[in-house]
Design an enzyme around this catalytic site. Structure first.
Site, PDB file in Angstrom:
ATOM      1  N   GLN A  76      27.969  96.222  37.633  1.00  0.00           N
ATOM      2  CA  GLN A  76      26.684  96.645  38.242  1.00  0.00           C
ATOM      3  C   GLN A  76      26.824  97.339  39.593  1.00  0.00           C
ATOM      4  OE1 GLN A  76      23.603  96.562  36.439  1.00  0.00           O
ATOM      5  NE2 GLN A  76      25.228  96.233  34.962  1.00  0.00           N
ATOM      6  N   HIS A 102       3.839  98.877  56.300  1.00  0.00           N
ATOM      7  CA  HIS A 102       3.054  97.639  56.388  1.00  0.00           C
ATOM      8  C   HIS A 102       2.482  97.453  57.796  1.00  0.00           C
ATOM      9  CE1 HIS A 102       1.765  93.608  55.726  1.00  0.00           C
ATOM     10  NE2 HIS A 102       2.620  93.121  56.606  1.00  0.00           N
ATOM     11  N   LYS A 160      -9.695  85.139  56.727  1.00  0.00           N
ATOM     12  CA  LYS A 160      -9.108  83.978  56.030  1.00  0.00           C
ATOM     13  C   LYS A 160      -8.798  82.923  57.072  1.00  0.00           C
ATOM     14  CE  LYS A 160      -5.633  85.988  53.979  1.00  0.00           C
ATOM     15  NZ  LYS A 160      -4.477  86.408  53.254  1.00  0.00           N
TER      16      LYS A 160
HETATM   17  C1  R5P Z   1      -0.485  91.340  53.949  1.00  0.00           C
HETATM   18  O1  R5P Z   1      -0.411  91.375  55.174  1.00  0.00           O
HETATM   19  C2  R5P Z   1      -0.551  92.593  53.134  1.00  0.00           C
HETATM   20  O2  R5P Z   1      -1.293  93.583  53.779  1.00  0.00           O
HETATM   21  C3  R5P Z   1      -1.116  92.310  51.761  1.00  0.00           C
HETATM   22  O3  R5P Z   1      -2.441  91.829  51.923  1.00  0.00           O
HETATM   23  C4  R5P Z   1      -0.296  91.305  51.017  1.00  0.00           C
HETATM   24  O4  R5P Z   1       1.057  91.652  51.022  1.00  0.00           O
HETATM   25  C5  R5P Z   1      -0.786  91.192  49.582  1.00  0.00           C
HETATM   26  O5  R5P Z   1      -0.011  90.243  48.923  1.00  0.00           O
HETATM   27  P1  R5P Z   1      -0.569  89.460  47.663  1.00  0.00           P
HETATM   28  O6  R5P Z   1      -1.087  90.475  46.686  1.00  0.00           O
HETATM   29  O7  R5P Z   1       0.637  88.716  47.147  1.00  0.00           O
HETATM   30  O8  R5P Z   1      -1.647  88.529  48.131  1.00  0.00           O
END
Ligand code: R5P
Length: 310
Positions: free
Chosen positions: A35, A127, A190
């Site tokens: 691999q 991100h 949240k």
């Molecule tokens: C978090 O900070 C990102 O912006 C996304 O909200 C997150 O990675 C989404 O992950 P999941 O679909 O596993 O909840």
């Protein structure tokens, strides 16, 4: 200019080549029996402006290694300049130390790409914007928001929209979309009041009677999105649609989305869609080939990339 692609997202690479009115450079990326990855560029790149397209998506480690070896091959073949084009930059979620004795993998991957020999990086919807600073080489971070807002205008009645960020961290991105479609903004907050207690979803903003558009950078398990959609509907939203830049969609995510109350999940083509994604009744993929292609062209011509978003 020469354009090469790893195996992560061949269909996007072909669409980008078509936009640029060129063809992908010939190269082979194969495996030894154990691999290990072997790469051979089958075209001369001496003195060329080389662009290597590869998203570091699932399987992330293999695709990352392919990218590094492709960069090394181009460097050792005397390319004049090498741009690593990562429509999706994986490992970006590990961008800080969540606790003692943990890594910052986003920085490590940035170092690896630089050390392999890349002169520039072109990516989309990192991100966190500050990851741009993890690279000590010029890095352009494109935004999918213009592509999303165009799609939104074409497919939805924008008069009754409410743009929603699924968490506090995504507000800047959501505000950018809200501004483009002239819609108000809401936030899902949240909160876990005490350790061990379940998370409470508070909706900040009045979403009742609204067609809500959730926007986020990544959908992985789908948990964040489905929980946010549920909270919005419980608060009287008329419908919930989501626009997400990178459809990571691991494990049972597609099944979770298809059985959710989401009207539609729209993802970009930064990650090659699986058959399950392509056949899901409420998932649609929009192309970013023109956006990336235009940015590649402007990079090659030493023109402004940021003006793409004016
Ligand atoms: C978090 O900070 C990102 O912006 C996304 O909200 C997150 O990675 C989404 O992950 P999941 O679909 O596993 O909840």
């Amino acid at each position: 200019m020469k354009l090469f692609s790893g195996n992560a997202n061949k269909s996007l690479a072909e669409d980008i080549a078509r936009y640029l009115d060129t063809q992908l450079g010939k190269c082979v990326v194969r495996r030894f029996a154990d691999q290990e990855i072997f790469v051979e560029l089958q075209e001369n790149v001496r003195g060329e402006d080389v662009f290597i397209l590869q998203s570091t998506s699932y399987p992330a480690n293999d695709h990352l290694m392919e990218l590094l070896i492709l960069i090394d091959a181009a460097k050792r073949s005397s390319a004049k300049r090498i741009t690593a084009v990562l429509p999706y930059f994986g490992y970006a979620r590990q961008d800080r130390k969540p606790g003692p004795r943990t890594p910052i993998s986003a920085k490590l991957v940035a170092n690896l790409i630089t050390e392999a020999g890349a002169d520039r990086v072109l990516t989309m919807d990192l991100h966190a914007g500050q990851i741009q600073g993890f690279f000590d080489i010029p890095t352009d971070n494109l935004y999918a928001v213009p592509v999303m807002s165009r799609d939104l205008r074409a497919n939805y009645d924008i008069d009754n929209l409410m743009v929603v960020s699924p968490d506090v961290g995504g507000v800047v991105r959501a505000r950018a979309l809200a501004r483009r479609v002239n819609a108000p903004l809401a936030i899902v907050d949240k909160r876990r009041d005490k350790p061990g207690e379940s998370e409470v979803m508070n909706v900040i903003g009045d979403v009742s009677g609204k067609d809500c558009i959730l926007i986020d950078d990544i959908i992985d398990s789908g948990g964040t999105l489905c929980n946010a959609a549920e909270a919005l509907l419980n608060n009287g939203a008329l419908s919930v649609t989501a626009y997400i830049s990178h459809g990571v969609l691991s494990g049972g995510a597609v099944a979770r989305i298809t059985s959710s109350k989401l009207k539609e999940l729209v993802i970009t083509s930064s990650i090659e869609p699986t058959t399950a994604v392509q056949t899901a009744h409420n998932i649609r993929v929009i192309s970013i080939a023109d956006l990336i292609g235009e940015a590649v062209s402007r990079t090659a011509l030493e023109q402004s990339v940021s003006s793409l978003f004016d």
